[in-house]
Enzyme design. Structure first.
Site, PDB file in Angstrom:
ATOM      1  CG  ASP A  91       2.021  -1.534 -16.146  1.00 50.62           C
ATOM      2  OD1 ASP A  91       1.180  -1.115 -15.319  1.00 50.62           O
ATOM      3  OD2 ASP A  91       3.091  -0.945 -16.372  1.00 50.62           O
ATOM      4  CB  CYS A 146      -0.913  -0.015   1.220  1.00 46.17           C
ATOM      5  SG  CYS A 146      -1.962   1.433   1.276  1.00 46.17           S
TER       6      CYS A 146
HETATM    7  C1  FMN Z   1      -8.575   0.770  -6.767  1.00 49.62           C
HETATM    8  C2  FMN Z   1      -7.409  -0.067  -6.352  1.00 49.62           C
HETATM    9  C3  FMN Z   1      -7.393  -0.648  -5.090  1.00 49.62           C
HETATM   10  C4  FMN Z   1      -6.316  -1.445  -4.706  1.00 49.62           C
HETATM   11  N1  FMN Z   1      -6.345  -2.044  -3.486  1.00 49.62           N
HETATM   12  C5  FMN Z   1      -5.357  -2.933  -3.148  1.00 49.62           C
HETATM   13  C6  FMN Z   1      -5.399  -3.656  -1.936  1.00 49.62           C
HETATM   14  O1  FMN Z   1      -6.310  -3.516  -1.126  1.00 49.62           O
HETATM   15  N2  FMN Z   1      -4.380  -4.537  -1.684  1.00 49.62           N
HETATM   16  C7  FMN Z   1      -3.322  -4.706  -2.550  1.00 49.62           C
HETATM   17  O2  FMN Z   1      -2.427  -5.511  -2.285  1.00 49.62           O
HETATM   18  N3  FMN Z   1      -3.267  -4.014  -3.702  1.00 49.62           N
HETATM   19  C8  FMN Z   1      -4.260  -3.158  -4.020  1.00 49.62           C
HETATM   20  N4  FMN Z   1      -4.192  -2.493  -5.213  1.00 49.62           N
HETATM   21  C9  FMN Z   1      -3.066  -2.740  -6.119  1.00 49.62           C
HETATM   22  C10 FMN Z   1      -3.371  -3.878  -7.085  1.00 49.62           C
HETATM   23  O3  FMN Z   1      -3.615  -5.073  -6.375  1.00 49.62           O
HETATM   24  C11 FMN Z   1      -2.216  -4.085  -8.061  1.00 49.62           C
HETATM   25  O4  FMN Z   1      -1.058  -4.437  -7.328  1.00 49.62           O
HETATM   26  C12 FMN Z   1      -1.890  -2.832  -8.866  1.00 49.62           C
HETATM   27  O5  FMN Z   1      -3.070  -2.255  -9.369  1.00 49.62           O
HETATM   28  C13 FMN Z   1      -0.932  -3.158 -10.033  1.00 49.62           C
HETATM   29  O6  FMN Z   1      -1.484  -4.124 -10.881  1.00 49.62           O
HETATM   30  P1  FMN Z   1      -2.178  -3.730 -12.282  1.00 49.62           P
HETATM   31  O7  FMN Z   1      -1.150  -2.984 -13.098  1.00 49.62           O
HETATM   32  O8  FMN Z   1      -2.584  -5.035 -12.878  1.00 49.62           O
HETATM   33  O9  FMN Z   1      -3.323  -2.837 -11.937  1.00 49.62           O
HETATM   34  C14 FMN Z   1      -5.237  -1.655  -5.598  1.00 49.62           C
HETATM   35  C15 FMN Z   1      -5.258  -1.063  -6.854  1.00 49.62           C
HETATM   36  C16 FMN Z   1      -6.311  -0.270  -7.252  1.00 49.62           C
HETATM   37  C17 FMN Z   1      -6.299   0.326  -8.623  1.00 49.62           C
END
Ligand code: FMN
Length: 372
Positions: free
Chosen positions: A205, A100
């Site tokens: 990504d 986080c």
């Molecule tokens: C709206 C939102 C809420 C998220 N909440 C969490 C969370 O509670 N716990 C966590 O480990 N990652 C959280 N993330 C991060 C995602 O799990 C992920 O690591 C991050 O979006 C990168 O992956 P992506 O490029 O596929 O989006 C959150 C991301 C977004 C966009």
């Protein structure tokens, strides 16, 4: 594999606070196989049995492998929370969040700031793994690369977690400083994969099924974790399954606007059922509207009205105004969606960077504010 559970295809829906509740997970699960992680739960709120928190741990009856993410900063509280998950049979898998980047959390030493305090990190993970082992629950961690490029922690933290006995390690290949900006560093994922013997999951990504294949080819990871790419696009999990079973020449799902409208209506309906309140469910659905309509030629007035709905009838009435024949905007494929905020200096407690081996439990670092 996560413990004894084979993950096939090797795809994980990333935990996303405010998004990956029982309703959204159901829409995604219907599209393809994988592990679908619940919204993050804070350990202190769980052990204190805060009713709102307990309610968030909701799984559908047909959710075969119930995956729960916990966030904690105190080894004893985290272990107690994991034990409670086991005793009450609340989930089949526990992931710990160390990613986080929210200032309110890092300022107190929580989330992505925590692995820097290597002893405290080790204690949390070890105690959590031991507590989970009593119930045969596989425990994983999810982390970022580090605080910033000068304070990277991911390889060391991965090795510590491996020694502690985690079932897998997931890396969101950005620093806390990057937040969601720039590009995820898939080379770092490859480095971690080379350094560890336990399964490594790559995150960052993946917008299409083809990106997942590229990440696996580039890094050698055992699986992928997909977050923002599925916002307003639960059918991405069908693409991911097709990509992993058929390889590069799978055909992506390209729903027309009419088909998207049906999914939107269903999503809102499921949220209303999950939250047991029509107004509340509709209000929660509003944040998804722009994601579903991304790239479709829909006028501003209609978009705005859809993003303000307060009843299912109103939603269906407005969806009826969309032209169902409009084809999927293929130019939006492969494009980032969701959070893409600018980088920002990471707020940390005073002296945090100078005392890596201090394992004092940070105070006030557990808030409802969440994210990864
Ligand atoms: C709206 C939102 C809420 C998220 N909440 C969490 C969370 O509670 N716990 C966590 O480990 N990652 C959280 N993330 C991060 C995602 O799990 C992920 O690591 C991050 O979006 C990168 O992956 P992506 O490029 O596929 O989006 C959150 C991301 C977004 C966009």
């Amino acid at each position: 594999m996560l413990g004894n559970h084979a993950v096939n295809p090797p795809v994980v829906l990333a935990p996303m606070a405010g998004i990956t509740n029982v309703a959204f997970r159901r829409l995604c699960r219907e599209q393809g196989g994988g592990v679908y992680v619940c919204e993050m739960i804070t350990t202190r709120a769980l052990v204190e049995r805060i009713p709102k928190t307990l309610k968030m741990i909701a799984f559908a009856e047909d959710e075969g492998f119930r995956s729960l993410q916990l966030y904690g900063v105190d080894p004893d509280v985290t272990a107690a929370a994991v034990r409670m998950v086991g005793e009450r049979n609340l989930a089949d898998h526990v992931d710990l969040n160390f990613g986080c980047p929210v200032p309110k959390v890092t300022r107190r030493g929580g989330g992505s700031a925590l692995p820097w305090r290597r002893k405290l990190f080790g204690r949390i993970v070890r105690q959590a793994v031991d507590a989970a082992a009593e119930f045969g629950i596989p425990l994983t961690i999810k982390m970022r690369k580090g605080i910033d490029e000068d304070h990277l922690t991911y390889v060391e933290a991965g090795l510590t977690a491996q020694d502690a006995g985690v079932a897998a390690v997931a890396l969101h290949a950005r620093t806390a400083e990057q937040r969601y900006s720039g590009q995820a560093d898939w080379d770092a994922i490859a480095t971690l994969k080379q350094a560890l013997d336990v399964p490594v999951l790559g995150n960052g990504d993946i917008w299409e099924g083809s990106d997942a294949l590229r990440m696996v080819a580039h890094t050698g990871v055992d699986g992928v974790v997909v977050g923002r790419g599925c916002l307003g696009r639960p059918w991405l999990f069908a693409d991911l399954e097709a990509a992993f079973t058929k390889g590069g020449d799978y055909q992506p799902v390209l729903p027309s606007l009419g088909e998207v409208a049906k999914i939107m209506s269903r999503h809102a309906q499921l949220l209303v059922e999950a939250l047991e309140d029509e107004r509340h469910g509709c209000a929660d659905f509003r944040k998804h509207v722009a994601w579903y309509l991304k790239g479709f030629p829909v006028g501003g007035d209609l978009r705005r009205s859809l993003a303000m709905i307060s009843s299912l009838a109103e939603l269906d009435d407005l969806l009826g105004k969309l032209d169902p024949a409009i084809p999927f905007p293929v130019e939006s494929l492969g494009q980032p969606r969701g959070r893409i905020n600018a980088p920002g200096k990471v707020s940390l407690p005073h002296g945090w960077l100078d005392s890596r081996d201090d394992d004092t439990v940070p105070e006030g670092a557990e808030t409802d504010e969440s994210g990864g």
